[in-house]
Design a protein around this motif. Structure first.
Motif, PDB file in Angstrom:
ATOM      1  N   VAL A  96      47.114  36.942  33.297  1.00  0.00           N
ATOM      2  CA  VAL A  96      45.663  37.045  33.559  1.00  0.00           C
ATOM      3  C   VAL A  96      44.661  37.989  33.362  1.00  0.00           C
ATOM      4  O   VAL A  96      43.906  37.754  32.729  1.00  0.00           O
ATOM      5  N   GLU A  97      45.024  39.109  33.432  1.00  0.00           N
ATOM      6  CA  GLU A  97      44.574  40.401  32.908  1.00  0.00           C
ATOM      7  C   GLU A  97      43.999  40.362  31.235  1.00  0.00           C
ATOM      8  O   GLU A  97      42.967  40.281  30.930  1.00  0.00           O
ATOM      9  N   GLU A  98      45.277  40.129  30.473  1.00  0.00           N
ATOM     10  CA  GLU A  98      45.103  40.090  29.153  1.00  0.00           C
ATOM     11  C   GLU A  98      44.079  38.886  28.625  1.00  0.00           C
ATOM     12  O   GLU A  98      43.325  38.812  27.965  1.00  0.00           O
ATOM     13  N   THR A  99      44.278  37.556  29.369  1.00  0.00           N
ATOM     14  CA  THR A  99      43.516  36.585  28.968  1.00  0.00           C
ATOM     15  C   THR A  99      42.065  36.798  29.407  1.00  0.00           C
ATOM     16  O   THR A  99      40.994  36.446  28.614  1.00  0.00           O
ATOM     17  N   VAL A 100      41.754  37.464  30.485  1.00  0.00           N
ATOM     18  CA  VAL A 100      40.232  37.963  30.954  1.00  0.00           C
ATOM     19  C   VAL A 100      39.786  38.613  29.794  1.00  0.00           C
ATOM     20  O   VAL A 100      38.569  38.486  29.263  1.00  0.00           O
TER      21      VAL A 100
END
Length: 202
Positions: A96-100
């Motif tokens: 999620v962090e990377e996608t954001v």
């Protein structure tokens, strides 16, 4: 006289099937899937309904779902799925962090795993998925006030988008449940007529 009765019975059965359809036809038309009592869901809440926020929700959905599906596809018990997901929550958080970050949006998020995540009532086809608290991974993007997406991770049912339906009120839910009950009663009548017909011709 017996032939007349048989003809009347056939006509009644045909009319019943024409009016109400078969169970299989209704299932195919509604395209619904019964969710087992023991299931683990995935729910993702978008920040809002702006195009960018919804696009980010879908990107998070695709990446998280693709990863978790490979984890649980060979598992046969919910205990094993639960243990594996709990052990790898950090990996989901990292996805999620990377996608954001790649989205370029300054977006906060939370990733939680709980046995009492709240879900609203959803009407999908002719089937009602009742509101309640369910075991799920909940990913909240920003304020989490946009349209949500959800599916069932275990058993693997994420090929169905259960959120692709209408949110219904408690009153509407009651009406839908009544309709489902009436359908069941109609099928019982049809079953009785078929049994009677088979007895007459035997």
């Amino acid at each position: 006289m017996k032939n007349v009765i048989i003809i009347l019975m056939l006509s009644t059965i045909s009319l019943t099937t024409f009016m109400f359809g078969t169970t299989e036809e209704k299932a195919n038309g509604a395209e619904y899937q019964v969710i087992p009592d023991e299931a683990i869901r995935l729910r993702i809440l978008a920040d809002n309904n702006d195009e960018q926020a919804q696009a980010l929700k879908r990107e998070v959905r695709d990446r998280v779902n693709a990863e978790i599906t490979t984890w649980v596809e060979s598992l046969t018990s919910i205990e094993a799925a639960r243990a594996l997901i709990q052990e790898r929550m950090d990996e989901i958080d990292a996805i999620v962090e990377e996608t954001v970050e790649q989205s370029g949006l300054e977006q906060s998020y939370t990733v939680d795993y709980d046995t009492s995540v709240k879900f609203p009532t959803k009407l999908y086809g002719t089937y009602v998925y009742p509101a309640g608290e369910y075991e799920a991974i909940l990913i909240t993007l920003g304020e989490g006030e946009g349209d949500n997406w959800w599916c069932v991770l275990f058993p693997p049912l994420c090929f169905l988008d259960f959120s692709n339906g209408a949110t219904v009120s408690a009153e509407e839910e009651g009406e839908q449940e009544t309709e489902v009950k009436e359908e069941s009663e109609e099928k019982e009548v049809e079953f009785f007529l078929v049994k009677l017909f088979n007895k007459l011709i035997s």
